[in-house]
Structure formats: structure tokens, C-alpha cells
Design a protein around this motif. Structure first.
Motif, PDB file in Angstrom:
ATOM      1  N   VAL A  30       0.871  -1.196   0.000  1.00 27.88           N
ATOM      2  CA  VAL A  30       0.000   0.000   0.000  1.00 27.88           C
ATOM      3  C   VAL A  30       0.900   1.238   0.000  1.00 27.88           C
ATOM      4  O   VAL A  30       1.043   1.903   1.031  1.00 27.88           O
ATOM      5  CB  VAL A  30      -0.951  -0.019   1.216  1.00 27.88           C
ATOM      6  N   LEU A  33      -0.304   4.761   1.382  1.00 22.85           N
ATOM      7  CA  LEU A  33      -0.639   4.955   2.788  1.00 22.85           C
ATOM      8  C   LEU A  33       0.507   5.671   3.505  1.00 22.85           C
ATOM      9  O   LEU A  33       1.664   5.256   3.427  1.00 22.85           O
ATOM     10  CB  LEU A  33      -0.912   3.608   3.459  1.00 22.85           C
ATOM     11  N   ALA A 355      -7.236   0.952   1.991  1.00 18.43           N
ATOM     12  CA  ALA A 355      -6.291  -0.132   2.274  1.00 18.43           C
ATOM     13  C   ALA A 355      -6.973  -1.309   2.959  1.00 18.43           C
ATOM     14  O   ALA A 355      -6.694  -2.475   2.646  1.00 18.43           O
ATOM     15  CB  ALA A 355      -5.155   0.394   3.134  1.00 18.43           C
ATOM     16  N   SER A 359      -6.851  -4.544   0.387  1.00 20.73           N
ATOM     17  CA  SER A 359      -5.602  -5.274   0.565  1.00 20.73           C
ATOM     18  C   SER A 359      -5.723  -6.247   1.739  1.00 20.73           C
ATOM     19  O   SER A 359      -5.702  -5.826   2.903  1.00 20.73           O
ATOM     20  CB  SER A 359      -4.441  -4.297   0.808  1.00 20.73           C
ATOM     21  N   PHE A 362      -2.550  -6.036   3.975  1.00 19.91           N
ATOM     22  CA  PHE A 362      -2.527  -4.934   4.933  1.00 19.91           C
ATOM     23  C   PHE A 362      -3.414  -5.238   6.133  1.00 19.91           C
ATOM     24  O   PHE A 362      -3.056  -4.904   7.273  1.00 19.91           O
ATOM     25  CB  PHE A 362      -2.981  -3.644   4.256  1.00 19.91           C
TER      26      PHE A 362
END
Length: 451
Positions: A30, A33, A355, A359, A362
């Protein structure tokens, strides 16, 4: 001394070493982020979990007040008067006035009445004589209204400053030092430390981050504790204590240099062709140096708070870290437009939503770091603080580079060399020597003298 705190600290360092490798992989999945957004969600999850577990296993514990309460002492006179009123004969008879005292009071009242009449007659005669010989008085010049307003405003400002100074001095005297220590430990350990670590990990590599988060911490914490006179050097084995500390730190540095030279670990696949920016590498190491200061401050402050339950104390610290992270994002959004933290509060929330929903890596990384790397490790550190000194606790961080090298060999297939093995042996020997000296001193200190 029990072996359980040492085993718990080894487990905590294993979790932390695993995050050096996993965290780099999680943050690369990510790239949009920002570190402050990751810290926001991590501190929220960790504080919620630890406060819930502390409520269940340790019972309800109230956070100490920021200001001390003043205890009101009852005066003995008030108690005597209440007793005299409620009692019937003995004390009440002694308080009743006699006839002679009543006559003396009446005579004094009559004398004062005569004096007041004489004074009134003299004032009336003086006014009549002044009316015949009255001189016209000069009129005073009226001062301008602007100067009066300015003097009034200036005097009012000085009065406010004086009152604020008195109020601040009064509040500082009533501050509770334990509450300030908990707030400082939460700010340093749960806000500054992960901010420096995550930013430095993105800019450098897992092995370099493990060195700053590992062998540099016990060296800095031991020096700070000795300078602040929170701990003392060994009186029986001073050279052996310093030598074992330097041996552990030197072994970690050997592991770092071996991995850096042979593996070129600070470059990823994209940077090997283009070359890493040297300025970014230097900035990453400068940011990682803040990890040493933040962790050392947290360890020294936790040592002063050993009378609090470890799980609840760690939950308070993570809650303070979340409040500080949220407050810094809010102030940066309103005042600076996101220049300090890298994003505004709205951008951080949108990044976290994207995220967490897109993901799975994550999501796994956040819960792993919040539960094990964050909550479990700091709870273990709080538990170990009640049994060991701060220098011993931070010394276990020196085993992070060897553990990181082993995990990289298991997960990524990186081979071992004799230099890495030598460095690991130095770390183990240094840690065993330092802890053995501490155990001997603790045994002689608590041993009962013979007859």
C-alpha cells in the motif's frame, strides 16, 4: 530471580524481529498509505484490545488524576463547638454568661452611645462655621479620555498576566507526576517510536531498521539511566558489565555489516538499476535514530510505574498515542494543511478505508502488528519492568538483527556466512554476561545477612 521475564522478553523480540521483514512487505503493498495513518489505526486497535483484556483479567483500574486533590482538615474548634451545643449541662453551663459580665456589657454600650452623640454635635457645629468662611475651589482639569483608556487597558493586561502567572504556579504545584509520566510514556512509545520506525523502514531496509531498533537501544538506555542516576554501574564487575554490553552491540553490528556487504540489503529490485538516493538513505538513518531516544524514554518511564497493572498501563499508553495521533492530524489539517504529518485527517481516513477494503495483506499486517508487535510486546515490557532493570530489558533488543537474519533465511532463502554466525555468538555471549552480572548483584542485595 525467575527465568520467566527473560523468556517473555525473548518472545517479544521474536515478534518484533518478524515485523522487520513483514512490515516492509506490508507497507510496500500500500504505497499510498502514509505512516501516520497506519499508526492511527494501530493505536486504536491496540488500546481497545488491551483495555478490554485489562478490565477482564486485572479488574477496573482508574487513571490517575492530572491534579492532586487537596484534603480538607477539620479544625478542632469546630468539633468542640458542635459538642458543646449538642451536650446538655456540663459544657453548656460553662458557656453561659454571668450577671456581672452582662452589666459590664451594658455600661460599655451606654458609653459608646454618648461618644457618638458628642461626635455628631461637633460635626454639625463645624459645618456651620465652614459655611461662613467657604473659599471657592479650583476646578481640576479633565484629563483626556484616550490616556485614561490606555492606562486602564495596560493595568488590566498586567493584572491578567499576574493572575495567570499565579494560577499557572498553583497548577504546577498540584500536578500529579504519575499522570505526567504515563502521558509522556504513551507519547514517546506509542506515537513517536512507531512514527520514526515506520518512516525509517520505508526509506531504508529491514536490517538497518533492526539495528537501530536493536543494539543501539540498550547502549542509549544504559547511558541515559546512568547519567540520570536512575541506575548505577556494577560496583563489583564494572568492566565486565560495560564489556558485555559492547560485545552484544558489536555482534549486532557485525551481523548488519555482513548482510549489508554480501546481500546489499538496503536496495530493492527497482533501486538496483537506478541506484538509491544517498540523501534518502541518510535521512532514513536520521529518522531511525529517534527510535533509540523514544524507546529509552519509554523504558525508563515504565520503570517508575511498576505498581500499575501491566496490561492496563499499556492500554492507557496506546490510548494516549491514539489521542496524540488524532490530535496532531486534526491540528495539521486545520492550521498547516497537512505539511507536518504528510496528509490531512480526511485523507488519512480515506487511505485507511481503501487499504482495509482492498488489501488482505494490509489487514493481516495491521492486526499482527497491533496485537503481537504492539500490544503483546509492550505488555511484556511492562511486566518485565517490575522484575528487571531498564538496561536489562533494552539489552534484549540487541538480539533483533540475528533473529531478523534467521527469519530472512527461513522466509527469503538468504544464506549464512561465518561473519553472521560470529556476530550471533557475540550477541548471545554479551547478553548472557550482562544478565548474569545483574542476577549476581540482585542475589547479594536481597540475601539475608548471616548470624
Amino acid at each position: 530471580m525467575s527465568v520467566l521475564p527473560f523468556l517473555a522478553l525473548l518472545c517479544a523480540q521474536l515478534f518484533t524481529s518478524s515485523w522487520h521483514v513483514l512490515g516492509k512487505h506490508v507497507m510496500t503493498t500500500v504505497p499510498y498509505l502514509t505512516p501516520i495513518a497506519y499508526i492511527l489505526v494501530r493505536t486504536l486497535i491496540s488500546s481497545t484490545l488491551l483495555l478490554t483484556l485489562g478490565r477482564i483479567y486485572e479488574g477496573p483500574v482508574t487513571f490517575p488524576r492530572l491534579f492532586k486533590q487537596k484534603t480538607k482538615e477539620k479544625s478542632p474548634q469546630s468539633g468542640i463547638s458542635m459538642i458543646s451545643i449538642e451536650s446538655g449541662n456540663s459544657i453548656g453551663m460553662t458557656m453561659s454568661p454571668s450577671a456581672s459580665t452582662i452589666e459590664s456589657m451594658c455600661s460599655s454600650i451606654s458609653v459608646t452611645d454618648k461618644k457618638m452623640e458628642d461626635l455628631h454635635s461637633t460635626k454639625s457645629s463645624q459645618q456651620q462655621t465652614d459655611s461662613h468662611f467657604h473659599r471657592p475651589r479650583r476646578r481640576k482639569r479633565n484629563s483626556p479620555q484616550g490616556s485614561n483608556c490606555c492606562t486602564y487597558i495596560i493595568s488590566y493586561i498586567f493584572y491578567l498576566l499576574l493572575m495567570s502567572q499565579k494560577e499557572c504556579s498553583r497548577l504546577l504545584k498540584n500536578l500529579n507526576t504519575e499522570a505526567l509520566q504515563i502521558i509522556a510514556a504513551g507519547t514517546a512509545g506509542m506515537l513517536l517510536l512507531p512514527s520514526c520506525y515506520t518512516t525509517g523502514l520505508i526509506m531504508t531496509s529491514p536490517t538497518i531498521a533492526s539495528v537501530w531498533d536493536g543494539p543501539m537501544i540498550p547502549l542509549g538506555c544504559f547511558c541515559a539511566a546512568v547519567l540520570l542516576k536512575l541506575e548505577k554501574r556494577s560496583e563489583q564487575y564494572p568492566l565486565a558489565q560495560v564489556g558485555s554490553l559492547l560485545l552484544a552491540v558489536g555482534g549486532s553490528l557485525i551481523v548488519l555489516m555482513a548482510d549489508f556487504i554480501h546481500g546489499n540489503d538496503h536496495k530493492n529490485a527497482a533501486e538496483k538499476g537506478a541506484g538509491m538516493d544517498h540523501m534518502q538513505f541518510i535521512q532514513g538513518n536520521m529518522v531511525l535514530s529517534g527510535v533509540v531516544a523514544a524507546y529509552s524514554a519509554t523504558a525508563l518511564l515504565q520503570k517508575q510505574l511498576t505498581h500499575y497493572p501491566p496490561i492496563t498501563l499499556t492500554g492507557w499508553m496506546f490510548g494516549i498515542g491514539f489521542i496524540g495521533c488524532f490530535g496532531s492530524l486534526l491540528l495539521d489539517s486545520v492550521l498547516l494543511g497537512g505539511t507536518l504529518t504528510g496528509c490531512t485527517l480526511g485523507q488519512a481516513l480515506s487511505q485507511l478505508h481503501l487499504a482495509l477494503t482492498t488489501s488482505p495483506t494490509f489487514r493481516f499486517g495491521v492486526f499482527y502488528s497491533a496485537y503481537l508487535v504492539g500490544g503483546a510486546c509492550f505488555a511484556i515490557a511492562s511486566y518485565a519492568s517490575s522484575h528487571l532493570e531498564s538496561s536489562v530489558i533494552t539489552l534484549f533488543a540487541a538480539c533483533q538483527p540475528p533473529m531478523t537474519a534467521v527469519l530472512e533465511w527461513i522466509w527469503e532463502g538468504k544464506g549464512f556466512g561465518w561473519k553472521k554466525v560470529l556476530g550471533m555468538c557475540c550477541v548471545c555471549c554479551g547478553m548472557c554476561g550482562f544478565t548474569y552480572i545483574k542476577r549476581i548483584e540482585s542475589y547479594h542485595k536481597h540475601r539475608k545477612p548471616g548470624p
